[in-house]
Motif scaffolding. Structure first.
Motif, PDB file in Angstrom:
ATOM      1  N   LEU A 296      85.774  38.637  51.733  1.00 16.07           N
ATOM      2  CA  LEU A 296      84.895  38.562  52.902  1.00 16.07           C
ATOM      3  C   LEU A 296      85.671  38.059  54.119  1.00 16.07           C
ATOM      4  O   LEU A 296      86.112  36.917  54.163  1.00 16.07           O
ATOM      5  CB  LEU A 296      83.716  37.642  52.608  1.00 16.07           C
ATOM      6  CG  LEU A 296      82.823  38.026  51.428  1.00 16.07           C
ATOM      7  CD1 LEU A 296      81.755  36.950  51.206  1.00 16.07           C
ATOM      8  CD2 LEU A 296      82.178  39.389  51.638  1.00 16.07           C
ATOM      9  N   GLY A 297      85.789  38.924  55.118  1.00 12.98           N
ATOM     10  CA  GLY A 297      86.450  38.529  56.366  1.00 12.98           C
ATOM     11  C   GLY A 297      85.443  37.888  57.306  1.00 12.98           C
ATOM     12  O   GLY A 297      84.998  38.500  58.282  1.00 12.98           O
ATOM     13  N   LEU A 298      85.085  36.640  57.014  1.00 10.33           N
ATOM     14  CA  LEU A 298      84.047  35.935  57.768  1.00 10.33           C
ATOM     15  C   LEU A 298      84.614  35.093  58.909  1.00 10.33           C
ATOM     16  O   LEU A 298      83.868  34.616  59.756  1.00 10.33           O
ATOM     17  CB  LEU A 298      83.256  35.026  56.824  1.00 10.33           C
ATOM     18  CG  LEU A 298      82.459  35.750  55.733  1.00 10.33           C
ATOM     19  CD1 LEU A 298      81.927  34.754  54.706  1.00 10.33           C
ATOM     20  CD2 LEU A 298      81.312  36.550  56.347  1.00 10.33           C
ATOM     21  N   ILE A 299      85.924  34.899  58.903  1.00 10.35           N
ATOM     22  CA  ILE A 299      86.591  34.095  59.933  1.00 10.35           C
ATOM     23  C   ILE A 299      87.269  35.046  60.904  1.00 10.35           C
ATOM     24  O   ILE A 299      88.169  35.802  60.524  1.00 10.35           O
ATOM     25  CB  ILE A 299      87.642  33.157  59.302  1.00 10.35           C
ATOM     26  CG1 ILE A 299      87.030  32.312  58.188  1.00 10.35           C
ATOM     27  CG2 ILE A 299      88.295  32.288  60.367  1.00 10.35           C
ATOM     28  CD1 ILE A 299      85.965  31.357  58.643  1.00 10.35           C
ATOM     29  N   THR A 300      86.868  35.041  62.160  1.00  6.74           N
ATOM     30  CA  THR A 300      87.456  35.986  63.104  1.00  6.74           C
ATOM     31  C   THR A 300      88.895  35.622  63.442  1.00  6.74           C
ATOM     32  O   THR A 300      89.246  34.439  63.564  1.00  6.74           O
ATOM     33  CB  THR A 300      86.628  36.088  64.396  1.00  6.74           C
ATOM     34  OG1 THR A 300      87.147  37.168  65.190  1.00  6.74           O
ATOM     35  CG2 THR A 300      86.683  34.806  65.208  1.00  6.74           C
ATOM     36  N   SER A 301      89.718  36.642  63.587  1.00  8.83           N
ATOM     37  CA  SER A 301      91.104  36.446  64.029  1.00  8.83           C
ATOM     38  C   SER A 301      91.250  36.763  65.520  1.00  8.83           C
ATOM     39  O   SER A 301      92.345  36.677  66.073  1.00  8.83           O
ATOM     40  CB  SER A 301      92.042  37.357  63.236  1.00  8.83           C
ATOM     41  OG  SER A 301      91.779  38.729  63.536  1.00  8.83           O
ATOM     42  N   LYS A 302      90.141  37.101  66.169  1.00  7.60           N
ATOM     43  CA  LYS A 302      90.211  37.539  67.555  1.00  7.60           C
ATOM     44  C   LYS A 302      90.161  36.383  68.558  1.00  7.60           C
ATOM     45  O   LYS A 302      90.694  36.497  69.665  1.00  7.60           O
ATOM     46  CB  LYS A 302      89.076  38.531  67.843  1.00  7.60           C
ATOM     47  CG  LYS A 302      89.175  39.820  67.027  1.00  7.60           C
ATOM     48  CD  LYS A 302      88.075  40.801  67.402  1.00  7.60           C
ATOM     49  CE  LYS A 302      88.094  42.043  66.517  1.00  7.60           C
ATOM     50  NZ  LYS A 302      89.311  42.848  66.653  1.00  7.60           N
ATOM     51  N   PRO A 309      81.776  25.626  59.220  1.00  9.13           N
ATOM     52  CA  PRO A 309      82.022  25.910  57.797  1.00  9.13           C
ATOM     53  C   PRO A 309      80.752  26.061  56.984  1.00  9.13           C
ATOM     54  O   PRO A 309      80.713  26.842  56.018  1.00  9.13           O
ATOM     55  CB  PRO A 309      82.858  24.713  57.333  1.00  9.13           C
ATOM     56  CG  PRO A 309      82.620  23.643  58.347  1.00  9.13           C
ATOM     57  CD  PRO A 309      82.386  24.348  59.630  1.00  9.13           C
ATOM     58  N   GLU A 310      79.699  25.338  57.350  1.00  5.21           N
ATOM     59  CA  GLU A 310      78.453  25.459  56.596  1.00  5.21           C
ATOM     60  C   GLU A 310      77.819  26.834  56.797  1.00  5.21           C
ATOM     61  O   GLU A 310      77.197  27.376  55.876  1.00  5.21           O
ATOM     62  CB  GLU A 310      77.477  24.347  57.006  1.00  5.21           C
ATOM     63  CG  GLU A 310      77.972  22.949  56.683  1.00  5.21           C
ATOM     64  CD  GLU A 310      78.404  22.811  55.229  1.00  5.21           C
ATOM     65  OE1 GLU A 310      77.656  23.286  54.342  1.00  5.21           O
ATOM     66  OE2 GLU A 310      79.490  22.244  54.976  1.00  5.21           O
ATOM     67  N   GLN A 350      95.832  30.029  65.617  1.00  4.06           N
ATOM     68  CA  GLN A 350      96.044  30.936  64.493  1.00  4.06           C
ATOM     69  C   GLN A 350      96.158  30.165  63.183  1.00  4.06           C
ATOM     70  O   GLN A 350      95.489  30.477  62.195  1.00  4.06           O
ATOM     71  CB  GLN A 350      97.311  31.751  64.740  1.00  4.06           C
ATOM     72  CG  GLN A 350      97.870  32.477  63.538  1.00  4.06           C
ATOM     73  CD  GLN A 350      99.213  33.118  63.840  1.00  4.06           C
ATOM     74  OE1 GLN A 350      99.281  34.296  64.170  1.00  4.06           O
ATOM     75  NE2 GLN A 350     100.291  32.348  63.732  1.00  4.06           N
ATOM     76  N   TRP A 351      96.985  29.139  63.169  1.00  4.36           N
ATOM     77  CA  TRP A 351      97.189  28.366  61.944  1.00  4.36           C
ATOM     78  C   TRP A 351      95.950  27.547  61.592  1.00  4.36           C
ATOM     79  O   TRP A 351      95.639  27.362  60.406  1.00  4.36           O
ATOM     80  CB  TRP A 351      98.423  27.479  62.057  1.00  4.36           C
ATOM     81  CG  TRP A 351      99.683  28.286  62.079  1.00  4.36           C
ATOM     82  CD1 TRP A 351     100.562  28.419  63.104  1.00  4.36           C
ATOM     83  CD2 TRP A 351     100.171  29.129  61.022  1.00  4.36           C
ATOM     84  NE1 TRP A 351     101.571  29.279  62.759  1.00  4.36           N
ATOM     85  CE2 TRP A 351     101.358  29.723  61.498  1.00  4.36           C
ATOM     86  CE3 TRP A 351      99.729  29.429  59.739  1.00  4.36           C
ATOM     87  CZ2 TRP A 351     102.105  30.610  60.713  1.00  4.36           C
ATOM     88  CZ3 TRP A 351     100.462  30.314  58.964  1.00  4.36           C
ATOM     89  CH2 TRP A 351     101.634  30.881  59.452  1.00  4.36           C
ATOM     90  N   HIS A 356      91.420  26.847  58.010  1.00  3.13           N
ATOM     91  CA  HIS A 356      89.964  26.875  57.894  1.00  3.13           C
ATOM     92  C   HIS A 356      89.545  27.701  56.673  1.00  3.13           C
ATOM     93  O   HIS A 356      88.662  27.306  55.913  1.00  3.13           O
ATOM     94  CB  HIS A 356      89.382  27.476  59.175  1.00  3.13           C
ATOM     95  CG  HIS A 356      87.982  27.052  59.490  1.00  3.13           C
ATOM     96  ND1 HIS A 356      87.519  25.767  59.331  1.00  3.13           N
ATOM     97  CD2 HIS A 356      86.916  27.778  59.960  1.00  3.13           C
ATOM     98  CE1 HIS A 356      86.246  25.702  59.691  1.00  3.13           C
ATOM     99  NE2 HIS A 356      85.861  26.912  60.071  1.00  3.13           N
ATOM    100  N   VAL A 357      90.182  28.857  56.513  1.00  2.00           N
ATOM    101  CA  VAL A 357      89.920  29.704  55.348  1.00  2.00           C
ATOM    102  C   VAL A 357      90.205  28.942  54.060  1.00  2.00           C
ATOM    103  O   VAL A 357      89.395  28.927  53.125  1.00  2.00           O
ATOM    104  CB  VAL A 357      90.771  30.992  55.408  1.00  2.00           C
ATOM    105  CG1 VAL A 357      90.705  31.748  54.077  1.00  2.00           C
ATOM    106  CG2 VAL A 357      90.306  31.901  56.545  1.00  2.00           C
TER     107      VAL A 357
END
Length: 366
Positions: A296-302, A309-310, A350-351, A356-357
């Protein structure tokens, strides 16, 4: 966290990272004739070593080279196939108000795979991965069907080109395996064409029937990886576009969900679910294999802001109504730099996203 020893991992990444200034400078120096190709590669080596050590230090199990040697996530590889060429196009690709550089890939002869420079790129990553899994990304074979400009009489229809692509990618898979690769990812934006009504209309305008085209794309993927060795994991990332924090497509997976989730023989699917453009989790009801990992790509990289987190955990719980939590993993929705320009966030942000992931995954799979 409950450790997953086989890819994809509980906390994983799509692949690309923001290019360091030193690499950007070196590429300009190479273009200007100020340094040689060998000197540029040495600089890339140094920066990739630093990147891999950073990935290890923050707790990732899979490490990539960040696609540091590439200008594009797809054109560099596709242009290295026998019968294909990278070229300067008349116009760039359109991304939600932003236009890329005018580059493309064209088919000028019979497609094949032989002595591709990416094999050496993988070997370098493998040599520095240590006890971590070296993950390597290449574009899906469908990307040449989707983006390739045909400039040869050899191919008068998509089926003939598809068949040669399958043969070429079968050779590519074996070549990466022989080089030591056990975790290969196919990146693919072609599926996003099916997600919206406008995309479906465009497919029809180009003379294709959407369902038949989707089934062709699925066959190309499945036959390309059909001969992969048992101990090699091949995943696919389905993307809606990623250039300087913009996108090209919107819409959920529903239109082709039975094909994507019910008939693709990949080991894992990296899916964008970071905003409303991606639709809901209902299409996951078509997952019919207990060994298929859904990342699941729930964390945006944009963008750099960190998600609550909840809220992420709540969405993972929602997804688990359709797919067992044991089959789920977590990642950013895409890479941080699908092209060398990169998305609009800092390296520190970015890091923080990657951490976070990892932190959320640690909480979910205790």
């Amino acid at each position: 966290m409950t450790i997953t020893t086989k890819a994809p991992f509980r906390a994983d990444i799509v692949g690309s990272f923001l290019r360091p200034d030193r690499i950007k400078q070196a590429r300009l120096q190479k273009e200007n004739g100020e340094i040689t190709a060998e000197q540029l590669r040495a600089i890339e080596d140094t920066e990739i070593i630093r990147l891999v050590e950073k990935q290890k230090a923050i707790g990732l199990q899979a490490v990539t080279d960040g696609e540091f040697r590439r200008a594009w996530w797809h054109f560099d590889f596709l242009g290295g196939l026998v019968g294909a060429e990278f070229y300067e196009s008349e116009s760039g690709l359109q991304f939600n108000g932003v236009t890329t550089r005018a580059h493309g890939v064209k088919v000028t002869g019979k497609i094949d795979f032989d002595s591709h420079p990416f094999i050496e790129d993988y070997k370098f990553l493998h040599s520095i991965a240590g006890n971590h899994t070296a993950k390597f990304t290449i574009p899906s074979p469908n990307m040449l069907l989707y983006r390739g400009k045909i400039e040869t009489d050899i191919y008068t229809n998509k089926t003939d080109l598809a068949n040669d692509l399958i043969s070429a990618y079968q050779k590519a898979v074996q070549a990466f395996y022989d080089a030591g690769c056990r975790y290969l990812q196919l990146d693919d934006t072609s599926w996003a064409s099916f997600f919206s009504e406008s995309g479906l209309e465009k497919i029809k305008e180009q003379g294709d029937e959407p369902r038949e085209l989707a089934e062709l794309y699925a066959r190309v993927i499945n036959e390309s990886i059909a001969n992969k060795p048992e101990d090699m994991k091949i995943t696919m990332h389905i993307c809606r576009g990623n250039f300087q924090s913009t996108f090209t497509s919107s819409g959920g997976y529903e239109n082709v969900s039975d094909i994507i989730f019910g008939s693709l023989n990949v080991d894992g699917l990296f899916l964008e679910f970071d905003d409303e453009r991606s639709g809901g989790f209902e299409p996951l009801r078509h997952v019919n294999r207990s060994d298929l990992k859904i990342v699941l790509g729930l964390i945006t990289s944009k963008f750099g802001e960190l998600e609550n987190p909840e809220n992420i955990k709540a969405r993972m719980k929602e997804a688990s109504q359709y797919v067992s939590l044991d089959q789920l993993c977590l990642s950013p929705q895409c890479g941080f730099a699908s092209t060398e320009e990169g998305n609009k966030l800092t390296e520190e942000q970015q890091w923080d996203k990657v951490k976070h992931v990892i932190n959320i995954a640690n909480d979910v799979w205790k």
